[in-house]
Write a protein that holds these residues in place. Sequence first.
Motif, PDB file in Angstrom:
ATOM      1  N   MET A   1      13.330   1.694   0.667  1.00 21.01           N
ATOM      2  CA  MET A   1      13.513   3.041   1.225  1.00 21.01           C
ATOM      3  C   MET A   1      12.341   3.370   2.165  1.00 21.01           C
ATOM      4  N   ARG A   2      11.196   2.711   1.915  1.00 23.82           N
ATOM      5  CA  ARG A   2      10.007   3.007   2.699  1.00 23.82           C
ATOM      6  C   ARG A   2       9.773   1.973   3.801  1.00 23.82           C
ATOM      7  N   VAL A   3       9.992   0.688   3.471  1.00 23.05           N
ATOM      8  CA  VAL A   3       9.651  -0.346   4.452  1.00 23.05           C
ATOM      9  C   VAL A   3      10.865  -1.095   5.002  1.00 23.05           C
TER      10      VAL A   3
ATOM     11  N   ARG B   1       8.942  13.663  -0.373  1.00 22.40           N
ATOM     12  CA  ARG B   1       9.211  14.840  -1.194  1.00 22.40           C
ATOM     13  C   ARG B   1       9.811  14.413  -2.534  1.00 22.40           C
ATOM     14  N   GLU B   2      10.759  13.478  -2.476  1.00 24.80           N
ATOM     15  CA  GLU B   2      11.437  13.103  -3.716  1.00 24.80           C
ATOM     16  C   GLU B   2      10.543  12.237  -4.593  1.00 24.80           C
ATOM     17  N   ILE B   3       9.674  11.439  -3.968  1.00 25.00           N
ATOM     18  CA  ILE B   3       8.714  10.666  -4.780  1.00 25.00           C
ATOM     19  C   ILE B   3       7.708  11.626  -5.436  1.00 25.00           C
TER      20      ILE B   3
ATOM     21  N   PRO C   1       0.816  -1.222   0.000  1.00 20.32           N
ATOM     22  CA  PRO C   1       0.000   0.000   0.000  1.00 20.32           C
ATOM     23  C   PRO C   1       0.853   1.277   0.000  1.00 20.32           C
ATOM     24  N   VAL C   2       2.167   1.139   0.184  1.00 22.76           N
ATOM     25  CA  VAL C   2       3.040   2.332   0.239  1.00 22.76           C
ATOM     26  C   VAL C   2       4.082   2.259  -0.880  1.00 22.76           C
ATOM     27  N   VAL C   3       4.665   3.425  -1.176  1.00 21.12           N
ATOM     28  CA  VAL C   3       5.583   3.561  -2.308  1.00 21.12           C
ATOM     29  C   VAL C   3       7.013   3.760  -1.809  1.00 21.12           C
ATOM     30  N   GLY C   4       7.984   3.153  -2.493  1.00 22.41           N
ATOM     31  CA  GLY C   4       9.387   3.440  -2.157  1.00 22.41           C
ATOM     32  C   GLY C   4      10.227   2.197  -1.932  1.00 22.41           C
TER      33      GLY C   4
ATOM     34  N   GLU D   1       0.364   2.823  -9.083  1.00 28.16           N
ATOM     35  CA  GLU D   1      -0.783   2.059  -8.595  1.00 28.16           C
ATOM     36  C   GLU D   1      -0.330   1.126  -7.487  1.00 28.16           C
ATOM     37  N   THR D   2      -0.801   1.399  -6.259  1.00 25.82           N
ATOM     38  CA  THR D   2      -0.401   0.567  -5.121  1.00 25.82           C
ATOM     39  C   THR D   2      -1.370  -0.608  -4.978  1.00 25.82           C
TER      40      THR D   2
END
Lengths: 266, 604
Positions: free
Chosen positions: B171-173, B187-189, B165-168, B200-201
């Motif tokens: 880097m995110r998870v 910000r960079e995304i 459900p999240v992007v990155g 599309e998540t």
Amino acid sequence: MRLALKALGEKTILVIPACCWSIIAGAFPYSSVKVPLMHTAFETGGSAAAGIKAALEVQGDTETTVLTWAGDGGTFDIGLQALSGAVERNEDFIYACYDNEAYMNTGIQRSSATPWGAWTTTTPVQHPKETPKKDIVAIMAAHRIPYTATATVAYPEDLVRKFQKAKGIRGAKFIHILSPCPPGWKMEPAYSIRISRLAVESKVFPLYEVENGEKWTITVWPKREVPVREYVKLQGRFSHLTEEDIEFIQENVDREWERLVARAVQ
Amino acid sequence: MTEEIVFKTEADMPYLPMSLGTTLVNKTGSWRYIRPLYVDKTPPCNHDCPAGEDIVGYLALIEEGKYKEGWELIMQENPFPGVCGRVCPHPCESECNRRELGGAIAIHTLERFLADHTASQRPSVQASKRYDAKIAIIGSGPAGLACAYHLALRGYPVTVFEALPVVGGMMRVGIPEYRLPREVLEREIADIEALGVEIETNMRLGDNFKLSDLEDYQAIFIAVGLQKSRKLNVPGEDAEGVIPGLELLKRVNLGEEVQVGPSVAVIGGGNTAVDAARSALRLGSDVREPRSNEVTILYRRSREEMPAIAGEIEEALAEGVKIRYLSAPIELLTENGWVMGLKCVKMELGEPDESGRRRPMPIAGSEYALKADTVIPAIGQEADTSFLETGEQRLIEVRRGHIFIDAAGATTRPGIFAGGDVATPFGTVAHAVGSGKRAALAIDKYLRGEELSGFPPIDEAVHAVPKDMDPAIVRFDDLNPAYFEEIERTEQPQRPIEERVSGFEYFGWAQYGEVNLGFNEEEAQAEAERCFNCGTCNLCDTCLIFCPDVAIARLVAPPYPVPLARLNGAGYEVNYDYCKGCGVCAEECPRYAISIEKEIKWKK
Ligand SMILES: Cc1cc2nc3c(=O)[nH]c(=O)nc-3n(C[C@H](O)[C@H](O)[C@H](O)COP(=O)(O)OP(=O)(O)OC[C@H]3O[C@@H](n4cnc5c(N)ncnc54)[C@H](O)[C@@H]3O)c2cc1C
Ligand SMILES: Cc1ncc(C[n+]2csc(CCOP(=O)(O)OP(=O)(O)O)c2C)c(N)n1
Ligand code: SF4
Ligand code: SF4
Ligand code: SF4
Ligand SMILES: [Mg+2]
């Protein structure tokens, strides 16, 4: 020369006795400098300049700087009498000696500026020079003239500052410039600046000035200190020297440096 | 004035021998047998950046105070300067020539400075063209997003499909917030999405759709990373209280409540192990109840072999994590289905294995027990390529657990590209960015029907905007040390250790702030000034001052064109009519921005 003339400006008259610079400045009818230049006899760098200065004064021109630009042969040897006379009279001019430590123009003969141990065509490796380099700055300082200094192109700001300072002083000024000569020193032309810098860093040629023959000031304290060997090893004219010879030079250099430091104001 | 003066008769001659013209008539350039040329060369930092950044260029822009331009110079190659400036293990610094005089330039901290300093501004770049060909990207990690960014910049419509459900991606998870604050990543995304990239998540390839559903797309880039945690393969692994490092980090990063016991054992030596250990330390600690737990990492080799980023290991130790080297678990001890401890064995290092590291071997009879109520295995991740259907597995080759790609990032099936951790062995964000960029450049060529040639080997960087410089790398010996002094490296400040681990109180909540605090402007200036500008002319005038033949002329005056550091020799001109080829300029240039070439006429 470019830096010196930049410091002195267009109101300058040059006097050049016979030397390599007689050629660099251009053979008749050409000139490479943008100021008046008088070529003079080998031994007359001091007296010719004094005459020109006198002529300028007669015309009421007190602004124009007279600069003699002479080799070491023309200064330490054959021109010494005229130079000594002019500075002893405290003539108002600058005498710059670019010192390539031999008579280069005529084929690398030794002069009294040639350092101990160096090869020249008249001091071949079988008989390298056996006497030390003449201490011309001490001779000038002994005349108690207002300003005497040493300089090299490796430290351009120092050189320019010294010419500017000399310009602002009335009376006789003497500036001694160490000038590597690729064929005469048997070195790579590209190393000219590096070797000049090493001369200072190894204390073979310290940068200092003397005011009124009394106040000695070291103007550039080397950023790093290097043994004389580093200076010597880049020059073919020293390639025949043994380790002991280099050690001997090192001892002399150290002694001279200590003497200079002792007499310099901190 | 430069004409030759000819005296035909004696009467033409002046009465006195005076000069009538200049020596310019004498073209001394004809004496020359070598020729100086202004050629910028590649500094080691630029060469070693996996994301292909023009580091020397942006360090020069920092020095000039042109922060926006510096940031945009990075953005030409890498859309994640804020991320990489924080988490990159900075291979760019390992060969930096400044190492010799006070320590390598803190490049990553300066990169971060540019990203943070321009946080309120957004990039001005936009695609100039529009193509119709659509591209699908699987996975929104750094590889997938970098590929999307570079394709969007070139004018392609791009859709990214992300399982979570999240992007990155990692880097995110994966990477914890105390190393990479959420807002920096977001910000960079957002900058990438601003170029029109659709994300599309909750779209997992294999579950929610199949590759064969993507027929509308003219090219596909697979960047699914490594999502499967490797198993320990020891008894007791399925007990309660055992949670793989990646899962722990993911749950913490998704904001789920995670509890750890008072004694935590982490198994492994990579980034996941160290991050899991530091996170566990924070989970078991609170402003009201500091340091209530003990966290120990077990690693089967010694410190030298530990693959985690060295700085992270040091920080973990400073925060109180314990590390037992040369130790491996052989069994997880359980009671009523809950883990209670570990049975371990001591190891010694034998002969080097195929990875070049010495192989750990158990020492017979050295077994010992260790108490632990939470065990976190983190011994590595693997690719999950189960989304490839039976027929596809034959078409898209998987070798040794990685999707096989060539130098262009192309898989064995035309139109399908892959990159990042699933296809390359490097395992850093910067490499993933470089890999995604490589695929974007290749996809661009593919869609225009061009041949997929000219790509450097997979372990070298590619450039979206190649800089005009000689590929020769400038080493310390090529520089002129007379112009540089030893100056100590500037280190960024860090949050005090107690505050890092126990957090600080913020409206009644414990906050765990970022560990590294970055440079302020003054520190950034001081550090950028230390840079030698290896191989890059910075208009210092040294050559001009020392040319004994006054053959060098300066072509530009302040204010300089931007970026000054990328003039590549256009700052000066050698007048070859008079240059005698003494070589002084090249010898004295502090930074090896002048090359010497032999004159053809002397070659026999
Ligand atoms: C804990 C940890 C700490 C790290 N620390 C650092 C560090 O400090 N510095 C550094 O440079 N590197 C670090 N790394 C490594 C770095 O994060 C990775 O190398 C990098 O993220 C790889 O990028 P990627 O795009 O290939 O894959 P990932 O970042 O893994 O992204 C892949 C994405 O694809 C999605 N995906 C997977 N399968 C599917 C599917 N079937 N359908 C759709 N989407 C799917 C995933 O959900 C994920 O979002 C760390 C890694 C971990 C795990
Ligand atoms: C009275 C006199 N004797 C000899 C010469 C020949 N001569 C011209 S230049 C020169 C050498 C000059 O040496 P130096 O002053 O050190 O200058 P350099 O050539 O080394 O620059 C000599 C001997 C001369 N011109 N006049
Ligand atoms: S000194 Fe500057 S240009 Fe040279 S390698 Fe280091 S960061 Fe790069
Ligand atoms: S210093 Fe001047 S003369 Fe010498 S090689 Fe360079 S440009 Fe040519
Ligand atoms: S000496 Fe200075 S101005 Fe000349 S090329 Fe090198 S960096 Fe540029
Ligand atoms: Mg001479």
